[in-house]
Design an enzyme around this catalytic site. Structure first.
Site, mmCIF file in Angstrom:
data_model
loop_
_atom_site.group_PDB
_atom_site.id
_atom_site.type_symbol
_atom_site.label_atom_id
_atom_site.label_comp_id
_atom_site.label_asym_id
_atom_site.label_seq_id
_atom_site.Cartn_x
_atom_site.Cartn_y
_atom_site.Cartn_z
ATOM 1 N N LYS A 75 67.232 51.680 20.602
ATOM 2 C CA LYS A 75 66.163 51.405 19.621
ATOM 3 C C LYS A 75 65.486 52.706 19.191
ATOM 4 C CE LYS A 75 65.213 46.766 21.177
ATOM 5 N NZ LYS A 75 64.645 46.024 22.282
ATOM 6 N N GLU A 90 67.607 61.995 40.131
ATOM 7 C CA GLU A 90 67.666 60.565 39.807
ATOM 8 C C GLU A 90 66.249 60.008 39.959
ATOM 9 O OE1 GLU A 90 69.829 58.176 38.577
ATOM 10 O OE2 GLU A 90 67.989 56.997 38.820
ATOM 11 N N ASP A 131 80.467 57.642 26.873
ATOM 12 C CA ASP A 131 81.421 56.825 26.106
ATOM 13 C C ASP A 131 80.699 56.159 24.937
ATOM 14 O OD1 ASP A 131 79.916 54.924 27.547
ATOM 15 O OD2 ASP A 131 81.501 53.444 27.215
ATOM 16 N N THR A 186 82.589 60.772 36.783
ATOM 17 C CA THR A 186 81.427 60.099 37.362
ATOM 18 C C THR A 186 81.808 58.640 37.636
ATOM 19 O OG1 THR A 186 80.451 59.157 35.356
ATOM 20 C CG2 THR A 186 80.053 61.493 35.754
ATOM 21 N N TYR A 233 80.411 55.998 36.231
ATOM 22 C CA TYR A 233 80.490 55.307 34.939
ATOM 23 C C TYR A 233 81.764 55.688 34.200
ATOM 24 C CZ TYR A 233 75.951 52.978 34.635
ATOM 25 O OH TYR A 233 74.898 52.121 34.814
ATOM 26 N N GLU A 234 82.133 56.958 34.294
ATOM 27 C CA GLU A 234 83.324 57.442 33.596
ATOM 28 C C GLU A 234 84.576 56.746 34.135
ATOM 29 O OE1 GLU A 234 83.503 61.658 33.728
ATOM 30 O OE2 GLU A 234 85.252 61.803 32.446
ATOM 31 N N ASP A 272 61.367 62.177 37.580
ATOM 32 C CA ASP A 272 61.702 62.018 36.166
ATOM 33 C C ASP A 272 61.977 63.415 35.601
ATOM 34 O OD1 ASP A 272 61.536 61.820 33.302
ATOM 35 O OD2 ASP A 272 60.665 59.845 33.607
ATOM 36 N N ASP A 309 71.485 57.006 29.720
ATOM 37 C CA ASP A 309 71.084 55.732 29.109
ATOM 38 C C ASP A 309 70.955 55.921 27.596
ATOM 39 O OD1 ASP A 309 70.848 54.493 31.657
ATOM 40 O OD2 ASP A 309 68.906 55.458 31.918
#
Ligand code: SAM
Length: 218
Positions: free
Chosen positions: A121, A68, A153, A191, A193-194, A95, A117
């Protein structure tokens, strides 16, 4: 995910025994840190770390490293790790573009990318963790028969990845636009987010990629 800066996050991370402080010093010698030569699975962009900590608890014979880049986010993972009796998981605050400085060629057996993420753009496309640029980084460190497993997603990012990954010379071994209703759901670990997006009813997309020819779905 980028949380508000948390006072003391860097200090907490710098003094944590669960964070590898100078990861490049372990290049070619990760078995010394873990005390064994078990396979290494990493998650790039682990966020608060629910997924990789659950996998580490389920699979004591696999070594896990959660990556992370933001200290404020990693701190949340460290808070969750406290009290867990796991000796097969470490974290790194780096990173992912530097993975080649940290792992010898072929040292990693699996790479997980979860709810990365989207960077919608076009001018930010190189930052997407499934871009050809990042696939080239994974190519440096992943074992010849290793896999990249990606869940999201975000339909736009998934469709982009279905093109970018083969264009980088990889095979798509399996894929689904609806993980919950697919055979790929077996053993799925969610996770943070999941859990959130699933609760909102969003379909979860998943693919597995490798460089092994001939295993792609028809
Ligand atoms: N995987 C977690 C989940 O599914 O709940 C977190 C998802 S969050 C949207 C994406 C995370 O990836 C963020 O915490 C972000 O800081 C991290 N990240 C993005 N690009 C990264 C990179 N190049 N190297 C390391 N971490 C990265």
């Amino acid at each position: 995910m980028r949380l508000r800066h948390i006072q003391g996050a860097e200090e907490n991370i710098a003094s944590s025994p669960y964070v590898v402080q100078k990861p490049e010093q372990n290049k070619g010698a990760w078995d010394k840190l873990f005390g064994n030569s078990n396979p290494i699975h990493i998650e790039v962009g682990m966020g608060k770390g629910r997924f990789i900590m659950e996998l580490a608890a389920q699979n004591p014979d696999i070594n896990y490293i959660g990556i992370e880049r933001y200290s404020s986010v990693l701190l949340r993972a460290l808070q969750k790790r406290q009290g867990l009796e796991l000796d097969n998981i470490y974290f790194m605050c780096i990173d992912a573009k530097t993975l080649g400085e940290i792992f010898a060629p072929g040292a990693v057996d699996r790479i997980y990318l979860n709810f990365s993420d989207p960077w919608p753009k076009d001018r930010h496309a190189k930052r997407r963790l499934t871009s050809p640029e990042f696939m080239a980084v994974y190519d440096l460190v992943l074992a010849a028969d290793g896999t990249v497993e990606f869940k999201t997603d975000n339909r736009g990012l998934f469709e982009y990845s279905l093109e970018s990954i083969p264009s980088a010379g990889w095979n798509l071994d399996t894929q689904t636009f609806d993980l919950r209703h697919s055979p790929m759901a077996e053993g799925n670990v969610m996770t943070e987010y999941e859990m959130k997006f699933s609760a909102e009813g969003n379909p979860i997309h998943k693919l597995v990629a490798s460089r092994v020819p001939g295993v792609s779905q028809p």
